[in-house]
Design a protein around this motif. Sequence first.
Motif: not given
Length: 163
Positions: A39-40, A42-44, A46-47, A65, A68-69, A83, A85
């Motif tokens: 998740l960490e 993928t979050n980076q 995606f952002k 957003e 959160k995802a 995840f 979004y």
Amino acid sequence: MMMMMIAIIGLCLLIFAIVFAVFRIRRNKALTIMQNASLEITNQAFKETIAMICVPEFDGKNAKETHKAEMISDIWGKGVMAFEYSLDAPKVKTNELDAIRNKLAEALNEYAERNKLKGLNGLPCFVASDIWTFAGVLHIDISHVINQATVDYLHDITKSEKD
């Protein structure tokens, strides 16, 4: 003699249950650690990449957003590293979804290359596995392809889209 046999069987069952419970707890803890790390990452990704997406009614630089995802493994099964979004995007039209998805997929692949991230068995590291809009919110599912459960999920998604 019979009581002794029942006691031994009961003890064996108790030991088996304890070993099974310990194994399951350790497996779930390892899975949670893996999901949080995925998740960490993928979050980076995606952002950084969503900000590069621009179509007539959607500018990723301005995307906020709504929450959160969310892991979608609750729906598709344990171990799926995918995840969801959700972005405020009241003007996005259905006919723009493919363009957003394709541009995001390209940006995610470039991000993975720059950061030397690899997917399982030569597959792309990240896949924009689903995209839709509902009530002014753009929903995008990103899969982090690092295990067989995620590969199987992507296969199922692809198969269901063709049906």
